[in-house]
Motif scaffolding. Structure first.
Motif, short mmCIF file in Angstrom:
data_model
loop_
_atom_site.label_atom_id
_atom_site.label_comp_id
_atom_site.label_asym_id
_atom_site.label_seq_id
_atom_site.Cartn_x
_atom_site.Cartn_y
_atom_site.Cartn_z
N PRO A 14 4.17 7.44 0.48
CA PRO A 14 4.93 6.50 1.31
C PRO A 14 4.15 6.11 2.57
N VAL A 15 4.27 4.86 2.94
CA VAL A 15 3.56 4.32 4.10
C VAL A 15 4.55 4.15 5.23
N GLY A 16 4.23 4.71 6.38
CA GLY A 16 5.12 4.68 7.54
C GLY A 16 5.09 3.37 8.29
N ARG A 17 6.07 3.22 9.16
CA ARG A 17 6.23 2.02 9.98
C ARG A 17 4.99 1.74 10.84
N GLU A 18 4.40 2.82 11.39
CA GLU A 18 3.24 2.63 12.28
C GLU A 18 2.08 1.97 11.54
N VAL A 19 1.84 2.41 10.32
CA VAL A 19 0.73 1.86 9.52
C VAL A 19 1.01 0.39 9.20
N LEU A 20 2.21 0.10 8.75
CA LEU A 20 2.54 -1.29 8.41
C LEU A 20 2.53 -2.19 9.64
N ALA A 21 2.92 -1.67 10.80
CA ALA A 21 2.88 -2.45 12.03
C ALA A 21 1.45 -2.81 12.40
N ARG A 22 0.49 -1.92 12.09
CA ARG A 22 -0.92 -2.24 12.35
C ARG A 22 -1.38 -3.39 11.45
N ARG A 44 11.43 -7.51 -10.99
CA ARG A 44 10.20 -6.87 -11.42
C ARG A 44 10.49 -5.43 -11.87
N PRO A 45 9.57 -4.79 -12.60
CA PRO A 45 9.80 -3.41 -13.04
C PRO A 45 9.57 -2.38 -11.94
N TYR A 46 9.27 -2.81 -10.75
CA TYR A 46 9.07 -1.91 -9.62
C TYR A 46 9.79 -2.46 -8.41
N ALA A 47 9.98 -1.58 -7.42
CA ALA A 47 10.73 -1.96 -6.22
C ALA A 47 10.16 -1.23 -5.02
N ILE A 48 10.52 -1.70 -3.85
CA ILE A 48 10.17 -0.98 -2.62
C ILE A 48 11.32 -0.02 -2.35
N THR A 49 10.97 1.25 -2.14
CA THR A 49 11.98 2.25 -1.83
C THR A 49 11.60 2.98 -0.55
N ARG A 50 12.62 3.49 0.14
CA ARG A 50 12.39 4.31 1.34
C ARG A 50 12.22 5.74 0.87
N ALA A 51 11.21 6.39 1.37
CA ALA A 51 10.98 7.80 1.02
C ALA A 51 10.11 8.44 2.08
N ALA A 52 10.43 9.67 2.41
CA ALA A 52 9.63 10.48 3.33
C ALA A 52 9.28 9.73 4.62
N GLY A 53 10.23 8.99 5.16
CA GLY A 53 10.02 8.31 6.42
C GLY A 53 9.20 7.04 6.35
N GLY A 54 8.99 6.51 5.16
CA GLY A 54 8.21 5.29 5.00
C GLY A 54 8.70 4.51 3.79
N TRP A 55 7.83 3.64 3.29
CA TRP A 55 8.16 2.85 2.11
C TRP A 55 7.09 3.05 1.06
N GLN A 56 7.48 2.87 -0.19
CA GLN A 56 6.50 2.92 -1.27
C GLN A 56 7.00 2.06 -2.41
#
Length: 186
Positions: A14-22, A44-56
């Motif tokens: 999972p990618v955190g908010r700080e990384v995506l903000a950069r 689509r067969p995939y989705a964005i989900t929230r996990a471990a304090g980020g998204w994946q």
């Protein structure tokens, strides 16, 4: 949107908010951007989900069988044994917790091998040393645990009281609905 989606696609965790903000700039309304991407991926067969304090990016459950068929059974995630699931549940709800405390709760010995299997799967890690005599290790869940079970934080674990009220757990004082020593397992 494409940059955020590319980062999520390339990331193994999972990618955190700080990384995506950069990636998109601190002034970007990241939550709205994520919502737009999620809407674009709706079919689509995939989705964005929230996990471990980020998204994946995760594949949708309805495609699990196709993925297993493509990767082969050896690459399919291994199901937890009932003992592993029990110990993992105790660690998730009671962390940081020692192996001895887990044994007291379950009424049976918890092997080092069982703990090692959960560690190899990346579901648990060592926590701080306990203040008990001998300073035994404690165990805690990991970000991989959160991601594996689709949880953003430990606050997303099911509420034990609500599960007891729904009849999913047997209410015994200090017990998580687990059989005590000498009681037969169902």
């Amino acid at each position: 949107m494409a940059r955020v989606e590319a980062v999520l696609f390339a990331a193994a965790e999972p990618v955190g908010r700080e990384v995506l903000a950069r990636v998109v700039g601190r002034d970007c309304a990241l939550d709205l951007l994520i919502e737009d991407i999620a809407a674009d991926l709706a079919e689509r067969p995939y989705a964005i989900t929230r996990a471990a304090g980020g998204w994946q990016l995760t594949t949708r459950a309805r495609h699990a069988e196709a993925i297993r068929a493509a990767l082969g059974e050896r690459d399919a995630p291994r199901d937890l044994t009932p003992n592993e699931a029990l110990v993992l549940t105790i660690i998730a709800y009671m962390q940081p917790v020692t192996r001895g405390a887990i044994a007291r709760l379950t009424g049976r010995e918890v092997s080092r091998d069982l703990i090692a299997r959960l560690q190899r799967q990346g579901l648990i890690g060592r926590g701080p040393r306990s203040p008990e005599p001998g300073a035994p290790y404690t165990y805690v869940t990991t970000p991989e645990f959160l991601a594996q079970f689709g949880l953003e934080t430990l606050r997303d674990l099911p509420d034990l009281e609500a599960m007891e009220e729904a009849g999913l757990l047997e209410a015994e004082e200090g017990d998580l609905g687990m059989p005590l020593a000498g009681e037969p397992e169902e």
